[in-house]
Design a protein around this motif. Structure first.
Motif, PDB file in Angstrom:
ATOM      1  N   ARG A  79      42.818  40.391  24.969  1.00 46.39           N
ATOM      2  CA  ARG A  79      42.972  38.965  24.669  1.00 46.39           C
ATOM      3  C   ARG A  79      43.612  38.177  25.806  1.00 46.39           C
ATOM      4  N   ASP A  80      44.655  38.746  26.461  1.00 50.04           N
ATOM      5  CA  ASP A  80      45.309  38.013  27.549  1.00 50.04           C
ATOM      6  C   ASP A  80      44.353  37.791  28.723  1.00 50.04           C
ATOM      7  N   LEU A  81      43.517  38.779  29.007  1.00 51.78           N
ATOM      8  CA  LEU A  81      42.549  38.622  30.097  1.00 51.78           C
ATOM      9  C   LEU A  81      41.459  37.619  29.716  1.00 51.78           C
ATOM     10  N   ALA A  82      41.002  37.673  28.474  1.00 52.95           N
ATOM     11  CA  ALA A  82      39.981  36.719  28.018  1.00 52.95           C
ATOM     12  C   ALA A  82      40.514  35.290  28.116  1.00 52.95           C
ATOM     13  N   ARG A  83      41.763  35.078  27.713  1.00 47.12           N
ATOM     14  CA  ARG A  83      42.366  33.733  27.817  1.00 47.12           C
ATOM     15  C   ARG A  83      42.456  33.293  29.267  1.00 47.12           C
ATOM     16  N   SER A  84      42.816  34.216  30.151  1.00 45.70           N
ATOM     17  CA  SER A  84      42.891  33.894  31.581  1.00 45.70           C
ATOM     18  C   SER A  84      41.512  33.498  32.122  1.00 45.70           C
ATOM     19  N   LEU A  85      40.469  34.219  31.707  1.00 49.39           N
ATOM     20  CA  LEU A  85      39.104  33.884  32.130  1.00 49.39           C
ATOM     21  C   LEU A  85      38.698  32.498  31.632  1.00 49.39           C
ATOM     22  N   GLU A  86      39.037  32.197  30.375  1.00 45.54           N
ATOM     23  CA  GLU A  86      38.720  30.875  29.812  1.00 45.54           C
ATOM     24  C   GLU A  86      39.424  29.773  30.588  1.00 45.54           C
ATOM     25  N   LYS A  87      40.695  29.989  30.930  1.00 41.33           N
ATOM     26  CA  LYS A  87      41.443  28.981  31.678  1.00 41.33           C
ATOM     27  C   LYS A  87      40.850  28.775  33.067  1.00 41.33           C
ATOM     28  N   THR A  88      40.496  29.866  33.733  1.00 35.92           N
ATOM     29  CA  THR A  88      39.903  29.752  35.064  1.00 35.92           C
ATOM     30  C   THR A  88      38.574  29.004  34.994  1.00 35.92           C
ATOM     31  N   ALA A  89      37.744  29.338  34.018  1.00 36.88           N
ATOM     32  CA  ALA A  89      36.455  28.645  33.861  1.00 36.88           C
ATOM     33  C   ALA A  89      36.685  27.156  33.609  1.00 36.88           C
ATOM     34  N   SER A  90      37.673  26.832  32.792  1.00 33.34           N
ATOM     35  CA  SER A  90      37.998  25.434  32.517  1.00 33.34           C
ATOM     36  C   SER A  90      38.501  24.726  33.769  1.00 33.34           C
ATOM     37  N   ASP A  91      39.389  25.389  34.518  1.00 33.22           N
ATOM     38  CA  ASP A  91      39.921  24.806  35.756  1.00 33.22           C
ATOM     39  C   ASP A  91      38.817  24.535  36.767  1.00 33.22           C
ATOM     40  N   LEU A  92      37.777  25.379  36.775  1.00 32.87           N
ATOM     41  CA  LEU A  92      36.654  25.198  37.696  1.00 32.87           C
ATOM     42  C   LEU A  92      35.662  24.144  37.191  1.00 32.87           C
ATOM     43  N   GLY A  93      35.803  23.762  35.925  1.00 37.53           N
ATOM     44  CA  GLY A  93      34.822  22.852  35.339  1.00 37.53           C
ATOM     45  C   GLY A  93      33.485  23.551  35.155  1.00 37.53           C
ATOM     46  N   GLY A  95      31.086  24.737  32.942  1.00 44.27           N
ATOM     47  CA  GLY A  95      30.520  24.702  31.596  1.00 44.27           C
ATOM     48  C   GLY A  95      29.473  25.773  31.370  1.00 44.27           C
ATOM     49  N   SER A  96      29.002  26.409  32.448  1.00 48.48           N
ATOM     50  CA  SER A  96      27.966  27.438  32.325  1.00 48.48           C
ATOM     51  C   SER A  96      28.559  28.822  32.053  1.00 48.48           C
ATOM     52  N   ILE A  97      29.888  28.908  31.942  1.00 49.08           N
ATOM     53  CA  ILE A  97      30.549  30.191  31.688  1.00 49.08           C
ATOM     54  C   ILE A  97      31.080  30.220  30.265  1.00 49.08           C
ATOM     55  N   GLU A  98      30.739  31.301  29.566  1.00 51.09           N
ATOM     56  CA  GLU A  98      31.160  31.493  28.184  1.00 51.09           C
ATOM     57  C   GLU A  98      31.937  32.805  28.124  1.00 51.09           C
ATOM     58  N   VAL A  99      33.111  32.802  27.509  1.00 49.50           N
ATOM     59  CA  VAL A  99      33.956  33.997  27.442  1.00 49.50           C
ATOM     60  C   VAL A  99      34.076  34.458  25.997  1.00 49.50           C
ATOM     61  N   HIS A 100      33.891  35.770  25.782  1.00 50.45           N
ATOM     62  CA  HIS A 100      34.050  36.369  24.456  1.00 50.45           C
ATOM     63  C   HIS A 100      35.113  37.444  24.532  1.00 50.45           C
ATOM     64  N   CYS A 101      36.066  37.396  23.617  1.00 53.26           N
ATOM     65  CA  CYS A 101      37.076  38.443  23.514  1.00 53.26           C
ATOM     66  C   CYS A 101      36.548  39.449  22.490  1.00 53.26           C
ATOM     67  N   ALA A 102      36.021  40.556  22.998  1.00 54.67           N
ATOM     68  CA  ALA A 102      35.413  41.560  22.123  1.00 54.67           C
ATOM     69  C   ALA A 102      35.273  42.870  22.880  1.00 54.67           C
ATOM     70  N   ASP A 103      35.095  43.944  22.133  1.00 51.40           N
ATOM     71  CA  ASP A 103      34.806  45.237  22.728  1.00 51.40           C
ATOM     72  C   ASP A 103      33.366  45.222  23.234  1.00 51.40           C
ATOM     73  N   ALA A 104      33.162  45.715  24.432  1.00 49.39           N
ATOM     74  CA  ALA A 104      31.839  45.661  25.067  1.00 49.39           C
ATOM     75  C   ALA A 104      30.761  46.386  24.273  1.00 49.39           C
ATOM     76  N   LEU A 105      31.111  47.463  23.589  1.00 53.51           N
ATOM     77  CA  LEU A 105      30.094  48.241  22.896  1.00 53.51           C
ATOM     78  C   LEU A 105      29.955  47.905  21.413  1.00 53.51           C
ATOM     79  N   THR A 106      30.570  46.810  20.988  1.00 51.73           N
ATOM     80  CA  THR A 106      30.336  46.306  19.626  1.00 51.73           C
ATOM     81  C   THR A 106      29.940  44.826  19.647  1.00 51.73           C
TER      82      THR A 106
END
Length: 189
Positions: A79-93, A95-106
């Protein structure tokens, strides 16, 4: 809490430093590996729908977005890494990046979503890239003729990929083995 930075190599965010969250086991893709992988892909990123399945720092996904990928989906279970990715994507503006906090194999994309560029860089103590690729095939998330960049521990036994994939290129750098694979075209009678 950021513990360092990664630098975007090329594209619209070229030379931009992005924060790397402090997280146990996080292993950013080395710049040298990213540069080689994206040199292999340089004419094949524009307009692609990209999946960074074990996103971690997001280095591969952000690089693809910077170089013109139409859409980038990042999946990260911490979750902490997913939030960091979301913040970075937002800071870059970005909109083409979507972040999901989930296990890769589910995690499952929308039923009609197909990725034509996939990055698989799982934790070295986690599932193998072959397992992840098989999972994506099983849920029909990979487009015909897709490209897949795979990164793994150089010491780990090279596990074979599911049928239907062709190695384009492979190299080793330091502790990292990485390669580019292409999905074989569907059989046409």
């Amino acid at each position: 809490m950021p513990s360092g930075n990664i630098r975007i190599i090329a594209g619209r965010w070229r030379r931009r430093l992005l924060p790397v969250a402090d997280s146990i086991g996080l292993r950013p893709t080395p710049s040298r590996v990213r540069e080689t992988l994206f040199n292999w892909l340089q004419d094949e990123i524009e307009g692609r729908t990209c999946l960074d399945l074990f996103a971690g720092t997001g280095a591969l996904g952000f690089e693809a977005a910077s170089r013109g990928a139409k859409e980038v989906v990042m999946v990260e279970r911490k979750r902490d890494l997913a939030r960091s990715l979301e913040k970075t994507a937002s800071d870059l503006g970005a909109g083409s990046i979507e972040v999901h906090c989930a296990d890769a194999l589910t995690w499952r994309p929308a039923p009609d979503k197909r990725f034509d560029l996939v990055f698989l860089d799982p934790p070295w103590s986690g599932p193998s890239p072959a397992e992840a690729l098989k999972y994506l095939g099983d849920i029909e998330a990979i487009a015909p003729c897709a490209l897949v960049g795979i990164e793994s521990d150089r010491k780990t036994e090279d596990r074979s990929l599911p049928a239907g994939w062709t190695l384009r290129r492979r190299l080793c750098a330091g502790q990292v083995r990485y390669g580019l694979f292409e999905r074989d075209p569907p059989f046409a009678p």
